[in-house]
Design a protein around this motif. Structure first.
Motif, PDB file in Angstrom:
ATOM      1  N   VAL A  58       0.842  -1.213   0.000  1.00  0.00           N
ATOM      2  CA  VAL A  58       0.000   0.000   0.000  1.00  0.00           C
ATOM      3  C   VAL A  58       0.871   1.256   0.000  1.00  0.00           C
ATOM      4  CG1 VAL A  58      -1.660   1.337   1.387  1.00  0.00           C
ATOM      5  CG2 VAL A  58      -2.024  -1.116   1.020  1.00  0.00           C
ATOM      6  N   LEU A  59       1.923   1.267   0.832  1.00  0.00           N
ATOM      7  CA  LEU A  59       2.834   2.428   0.861  1.00  0.00           C
ATOM      8  C   LEU A  59       3.500   2.623  -0.509  1.00  0.00           C
ATOM      9  CD1 LEU A  59       4.624   2.131   4.324  1.00  0.00           C
ATOM     10  CD2 LEU A  59       3.104   3.953   3.562  1.00  0.00           C
ATOM     11  N   PHE A  60       3.909   1.516  -1.130  1.00  0.00           N
ATOM     12  CA  PHE A  60       4.535   1.582  -2.444  1.00  0.00           C
ATOM     13  C   PHE A  60       3.564   2.159  -3.476  1.00  0.00           C
ATOM     14  CE2 PHE A  60       5.921  -0.453  -6.467  1.00  0.00           C
ATOM     15  CZ  PHE A  60       7.173   0.130  -6.551  1.00  0.00           C
ATOM     16  N   ILE A  61       2.316   1.692  -3.423  1.00  0.00           N
ATOM     17  CA  ILE A  61       1.290   2.202  -4.351  1.00  0.00           C
ATOM     18  C   ILE A  61       1.044   3.682  -4.109  1.00  0.00           C
ATOM     19  CG2 ILE A  61      -1.168   2.041  -4.934  1.00  0.00           C
ATOM     20  CD1 ILE A  61      -0.923  -1.002  -4.529  1.00  0.00           C
ATOM     21  N   VAL A  62       0.962   4.105  -2.839  1.00  0.00           N
ATOM     22  CA  VAL A  62       0.728   5.530  -2.506  1.00  0.00           C
ATOM     23  C   VAL A  62       1.891   6.383  -3.008  1.00  0.00           C
ATOM     24  CG1 VAL A  62       0.574   7.165  -0.577  1.00  0.00           C
ATOM     25  CG2 VAL A  62      -0.804   5.074  -0.558  1.00  0.00           C
ATOM     26  N   VAL A  63       3.123   5.899  -2.815  1.00  0.00           N
ATOM     27  CA  VAL A  63       4.294   6.668  -3.276  1.00  0.00           C
ATOM     28  C   VAL A  63       4.283   6.775  -4.796  1.00  0.00           C
ATOM     29  CG1 VAL A  63       6.826   6.593  -3.477  1.00  0.00           C
ATOM     30  CG2 VAL A  63       5.737   6.181  -1.269  1.00  0.00           C
ATOM     31  N   ILE A  64       3.966   5.688  -5.502  1.00  0.00           N
ATOM     32  CA  ILE A  64       3.924   5.730  -6.970  1.00  0.00           C
ATOM     33  C   ILE A  64       2.815   6.672  -7.443  1.00  0.00           C
ATOM     34  CG2 ILE A  64       3.352   4.347  -9.017  1.00  0.00           C
ATOM     35  CD1 ILE A  64       4.951   2.079  -7.835  1.00  0.00           C
ATOM     36  N   GLN A  65       1.657   6.610  -6.799  1.00  0.00           N
ATOM     37  CA  GLN A  65       0.556   7.504  -7.183  1.00  0.00           C
ATOM     38  C   GLN A  65       0.901   8.967  -6.896  1.00  0.00           C
ATOM     39  OE1 GLN A  65      -3.005   5.995  -5.294  1.00  0.00           O
ATOM     40  NE2 GLN A  65      -3.507   4.775  -7.112  1.00  0.00           N
ATOM     41  N   ALA A  66       1.517   9.213  -5.739  1.00  0.00           N
ATOM     42  CA  ALA A  66       1.901  10.598  -5.405  1.00  0.00           C
ATOM     43  C   ALA A  66       2.909  11.123  -6.419  1.00  0.00           C
ATOM     44  CB  ALA A  66       2.459  10.659  -3.997  1.00  0.00           C
ATOM     45  N   ALA A  67       3.902  10.282  -6.754  1.00  0.00           N
ATOM     46  CA  ALA A  67       4.906  10.700  -7.742  1.00  0.00           C
ATOM     47  C   ALA A  67       4.255  10.892  -9.109  1.00  0.00           C
ATOM     48  CB  ALA A  67       6.027   9.671  -7.817  1.00  0.00           C
ATOM     49  N   GLY A  68       3.344   9.982  -9.474  1.00  0.00           N
ATOM     50  CA  GLY A  68       2.638  10.108 -10.759  1.00  0.00           C
ATOM     51  C   GLY A  68       1.794  11.381 -10.813  1.00  0.00           C
ATOM     52  N   TYR A  69       1.105  11.676  -9.690  1.00  0.00           N
ATOM     53  CA  TYR A  69       0.303  12.905  -9.648  1.00  0.00           C
ATOM     54  C   TYR A  69       1.213  14.128  -9.754  1.00  0.00           C
ATOM     55  CZ  TYR A  69      -2.491  16.757  -7.955  1.00  0.00           C
ATOM     56  OH  TYR A  69      -3.112  17.964  -7.842  1.00  0.00           O
ATOM     57  N   TRP A  70       2.267  14.128  -8.943  1.00  0.00           N
ATOM     58  CA  TRP A  70       3.132  15.313  -8.865  1.00  0.00           C
ATOM     59  C   TRP A  70       3.874  15.568 -10.174  1.00  0.00           C
ATOM     60  CZ3 TRP A  70       3.303  19.142  -5.554  1.00  0.00           C
ATOM     61  CH2 TRP A  70       4.360  20.036  -5.627  1.00  0.00           C
ATOM     62  N   PHE A  71       4.384  14.557 -10.818  1.00  0.00           N
ATOM     63  CA  PHE A  71       5.205  14.768 -12.010  1.00  0.00           C
ATOM     64  C   PHE A  71       4.446  14.645 -13.327  1.00  0.00           C
ATOM     65  CE2 PHE A  71       8.376  13.442  -8.813  1.00  0.00           C
ATOM     66  CZ  PHE A  71       9.179  14.557  -8.850  1.00  0.00           C
ATOM     67  N   TYR A  72       3.307  13.976 -13.312  1.00  0.00           N
ATOM     68  CA  TYR A  72       2.591  13.763 -14.576  1.00  0.00           C
ATOM     69  C   TYR A  72       1.215  14.437 -14.578  1.00  0.00           C
ATOM     70  CZ  TYR A  72       0.336  11.443 -18.497  1.00  0.00           C
ATOM     71  OH  TYR A  72      -0.334  11.207 -19.657  1.00  0.00           O
ATOM     72  N   LEU A  73       0.403  14.146 -13.572  1.00  0.00           N
ATOM     73  CA  LEU A  73      -0.984  14.609 -13.584  1.00  0.00           C
ATOM     74  C   LEU A  73      -1.122  16.097 -13.219  1.00  0.00           C
ATOM     75  CD1 LEU A  73      -3.614  13.312 -14.277  1.00  0.00           C
ATOM     76  CD2 LEU A  73      -3.946  12.727 -11.870  1.00  0.00           C
TER      77      LEU A  73
END
Length: 196
Positions: free
Chosen positions: A25-40
């Motif tokens: 779950v932490l890994f998924i949250v970090v990937i989503q946060a990074a995806g939001y911050w750098f892509y979305l």
């Protein structure tokens, strides 16, 4: 049961289920946060800018559509003003017509049995885009004849306006009137041509 601090990241597949779920779950949250911050996030900001630009463009299109909608009406008004201008400009005399205008005024006075004591042009007066030409008229005659003369002057093809009208009886016993008026006509100023 081993403590969570003893867990080795390299052996994650052998961890108990809860720590595996927490790390996943932490890994998924970090990937989503990074995806939001750098892509979305840049995409969302760009979308907001485009929405604002769309709003401005819609307003511009609305304003231009209103202008286009009123264009035929404005063109009709411009055409009407142009026709009026042409009509009025044809009623203003040119320099070579001044003598014939004076003769026409004199002729109308004689037709109405009036006696002129003075009829001449005054000094040309400079105005914004016109010259105002005063016409001094003094005559004697019957009240009705002076009225008919005034009407005949109004019906001439060139504009002549009466101003500073003064009339009085020649004598107390007489019905003959002395009529004094300063009339005006106008001329367009010649356009100054650019010599370059």
């Amino acid at each position: 049961m081993a403590s969570y601090s003893d867990l080795d990241l390299e052996d994650i597949a052998e961890w108990p289920l809860i720590p595996q779920l927490v790390v996943t779950v932490l890994f998924i949250v970090v990937i989503q946060a990074a995806g939001y911050w750098f892509y979305l996030k840049p995409k969302v900001e760009n979308l907001e800018r485009l929405k604002q630009r769309e709003s401005v463009l819609k307003s511009t299109v609305r304003i231009k559509a209103n202008k286009v909608a009123t264009l035929p009406k404005l063109q009709a008004q411009l055409d009407e003003l142009s026709e009026r201008y042409d009509y009025l400009s044809r009623q203003l005399p040119v320099q070579k017509e001044l003598a014939s205008m004076l003769a026409s005024v004199n002729e109308e006075g004689l037709k109405n049995s009036l006696t002129f004591t003075r009829i001449d042009w005054g000094q040309k007066q400079n105005q914004e885009f016109l010259y105002r030409l005063p016409l001094n008229i003094e005559l004697t005659g019957d009240y009705h004849n002076i009225g008919d003369f005034s009407q005949a002057i109004a019906e001439l093809p060139r504009i002549i306006n009466f101003d500073d009208v003064d009339w009085q009886r020649v004598s107390q016993e007489s019905s003959t009137l002395h009529f004094r008026v300063r009339a005006y006509t106008y001329q367009f100023k010649p356009e100054v041509k650019d010599e370059n």
